[in-house]
Design an enzyme around this catalytic site. Structure first.
Site, PDB file in Angstrom:
ATOM      1  N   LYS A   1       0.828  -1.195   0.000  1.00 24.19           N
ATOM      2  CA  LYS A   1       0.000   0.000   0.000  1.00 24.19           C
ATOM      3  C   LYS A   1       0.872   1.257   0.000  1.00 24.19           C
ATOM      4  O   LYS A   1       2.036   1.216   0.403  1.00 24.19           O
ATOM      5  CB  LYS A   1      -0.881   0.025   1.256  1.00 24.19           C
ATOM      6  CG  LYS A   1      -1.925  -1.071   1.328  1.00 24.19           C
ATOM      7  CD  LYS A   1      -2.679  -0.988   2.648  1.00 24.19           C
ATOM      8  CE  LYS A   1      -3.738  -2.080   2.747  1.00 24.19           C
ATOM      9  NZ  LYS A   1      -4.869  -1.845   1.845  1.00 24.19           N
TER      10      LYS A   1
ATOM     11  N   ARG B   1     -10.297 -11.587   1.681  1.00 25.64           N
ATOM     12  CA  ARG B   1     -11.197 -12.594   1.103  1.00 25.64           C
ATOM     13  C   ARG B   1     -10.559 -13.975   1.112  1.00 25.64           C
ATOM     14  O   ARG B   1     -11.252 -14.986   1.177  1.00 25.64           O
ATOM     15  CB  ARG B   1     -11.605 -12.171  -0.301  1.00 25.64           C
ATOM     16  CG  ARG B   1     -10.495 -12.119  -1.323  1.00 25.64           C
ATOM     17  CD  ARG B   1     -10.804 -11.230  -2.505  1.00 25.64           C
ATOM     18  NE  ARG B   1     -10.817  -9.817  -2.118  1.00 25.64           N
ATOM     19  CZ  ARG B   1     -11.058  -8.810  -2.967  1.00 25.64           C
ATOM     20  NH1 ARG B   1     -11.320  -9.057  -4.243  1.00 25.64           N
ATOM     21  NH2 ARG B   1     -11.041  -7.565  -2.555  1.00 25.64           N
TER      22      ARG B   1
END
Length: 496
Positions: A275, A349
């Site tokens: 990130k 996920r």
């Protein structure tokens, strides 16, 4: 991490001193008990001068009011009497706590002209006060005025009402829920160097004190189960993963449980798909879904809910060391389905895929609701005021929506469908973990749907609501605890 106020209930009586808070309906109308606290009618003049009209959660204060020995007499707007539902009562309670400022004791007169304030309503007022009182100051070594509403001393709250005994009974549930929200807020606010997967699992173990049964799986057990998706996320961190399983058995012996599943990424660098540095510190809150599951399981156990419930929390840290998984890696999930890792920052996920499958396989629950700070895309769609709701079951989705409207922890249903599902097909494996920016929150939900079989399931994307949400009357904290009150209400209304 707050010095929570004490709350007690009493019959209506004219307070002799201290800070008194009364409630005024929209239009400025006061009930008889409120008028008795203002023998000289000073509030009427204050309303006129300040332009106060009784709008919801607005306030006006009179210092040293004439005709009494009170320090402060404050009126809080209760809005329209016909709209005095739970969310409004919570806001009124929060505004009342804020109006107490530095007082050591507050007397709240729970009366609204034109509305019935029953025991449940009184408990909601108290809950709003407790939630507003929260602050996270564990790591502050000096005291200074930082603009919060926390009093210097432990605050005593006395709520005068029509039936103190009934209010006290109703408050048992409200206090359990408040404690669950506080737990969730504390977990989200903790820094990642303090709260890793092992430490979070230890926090889950503490729920055994309330009568819950807690089991912690290590990477050894998860490897035997074939949880390659979850373990792939964890392999870049020196901190080992954990799977916390919390069971509360308050229902009938053979009744299937309701199930809550939380994404517990204690810190998310993005892995190899790292990130940007700006704002990365907020990724300590990437376990907001796990915190909510902890909080609701605490609430259910503390109030002895008449339901069987399980909470499963997948705990990992996503780091970019030399052993971290790479874009292009293919992992095999517990279900046997293979996943091409397109983006290592789409890691939540992967964790949920294995935990959802395990939950369904082992517990065969009535339904599963997972909560996850899963996508930035949901914030683009819904901002910070509603969580994204995805579901394969209209009944469950409708019940979650109604619970959200009642509690103020609101959700909005977004679509699922075959066209979106095709976007996660992979040419190299059964599926890929990212389909890119377009419909990002939907394709993430489609990914999860492949791991829930045919049972009732809902996914709540709480990326915009679990942390950094707008401050309001009942939350002044960066970590909101979103989801605890929502899920507790879901259970209370439909599964007890």
């Amino acid at each position: 991490m707050t010095d929570r106020p004490s709350v007690s209930f009493a019959k209506f009586a004219m307070p002799g001193k201290g800070t008194v808070i009364v409630l005024a309906n929209e239009g400025g109308g006061l009930g008889e008990k409120a008028k008795a606290c203002d023998p000289e009618g000073v509030l009427a003049r204050a309303f006129e001068v300040s332009g106060f009209s009784g709008k919801l959660a607005k306030s006006v204060e009179v210092l040293a009011p004439a005709g009494s020995q009170l320090d402060r007499l404050t009126a809080i707007g209760a809005g329209k009497p016909e709209e005095l539902a739970e969310e409004a009562l919570l806001k009124i309670g929060g505004a009342a706590l804020a109006a107490g400022k530095s007082a050591s004791e507050i007397t709240l007169v729970a009366e609204v002209d034109g509305a019935e304030i029953d025991a449940a309503a009184v408990a909601s007022l108290a809950l709003g006060m407790l939630l507003r009182a929260y602050s996270f100051e564990k790591y502050k070594t000096t005291s200074r005025d930082n603009g919060n509403d926390k009093p210097a001393k432990k605050l005593k709250i006395v709520i005068q009402c029509a039936d103190p005994s009934a209010a006290k009974k109703a408050f048992v549930r409200a206090e359990a829920v408040a404690n669950g929200v506080v737990l969730a807020r504390d977990l989200v606010n903790e820094p990642a160097n303090v709260l890793g997967p092992v430490e979070f699992a230890a926090k889950a173990k503490e729920l055994e004190k309330l009568g819950a049964k807690v089991e912690i799986l290590t990477e050894k057990e998860m490897k035997k189960l074939g949880m390659g998706a979850l373990l792939g996320v964890a392999q870049g961190s020196v901190r080992p993963p954990r799977l916390a399983i919390i069971a509360w058995n308050g229902g009938k012996a053979k009744e299937k449980p309701v199930a809550f599943v939380g994404k517990g990424v204690v810190f998310d660098t993005g892995g190899i798909s790292i990130k940007p540095a700006g704002g990365m510190e907020d990724m300590k809150g990437d376990m907001g879904g796990a915190a909510a599951v902890m909080g609701v399981m605490h609430a259910l156990a503390a109030r002895k809910a008449r339901v069987n419930a399980v909470g499963l929390i997948g705990l990992v840290e996503n780091m970019p060391d030399g052993n971290a998984q790479r874009p292009g890696d293919i992992v095999t999930s517990m279900s046997g389905q293979t996943i091409e890792v397109i983006n290592t920052d789409a890691e939540g996920r992967l964790v949920l895929a294995d935990v959802l499958w395990y939950c369904n396989d082992r517990f065969k629950p009535q339904f599963m609701v997972d909560l996850a700070t899963l996508t930035g895309a949901v914030m683009v769609a819904l901002g910070h005021h509603r969580a994204g709701l995805f579901s394969n079951d209209d009944t469950l989705a409708g019940r979650l929506f109604s619970a959200g409207e009642a509690t103020g922890e609101k959700v909005w249903r977004l679509p699922l469908g075959e066209d979106y599902d095709k976007q996660i097909d992979s040419k190299n494996a059964d599926m890929k973990n990212s389909a890119g920016r377009m419909a990002g929150s939907i394709t993430a939900a489609q990914f999860l749907k492949r791991f829930v079989k045919e049972g009732a399931w809902a996914h709540l994307d709480v990326a915009g609501t679990a942390m950094g949400a707008p401050l309001d009357e009942i939350n002044r904290s960066w970590g909101s605890g979103f989801g605890v009150r929502l899920l507790d209400r879901l259970v209370a209304d439909h599964y007890e």
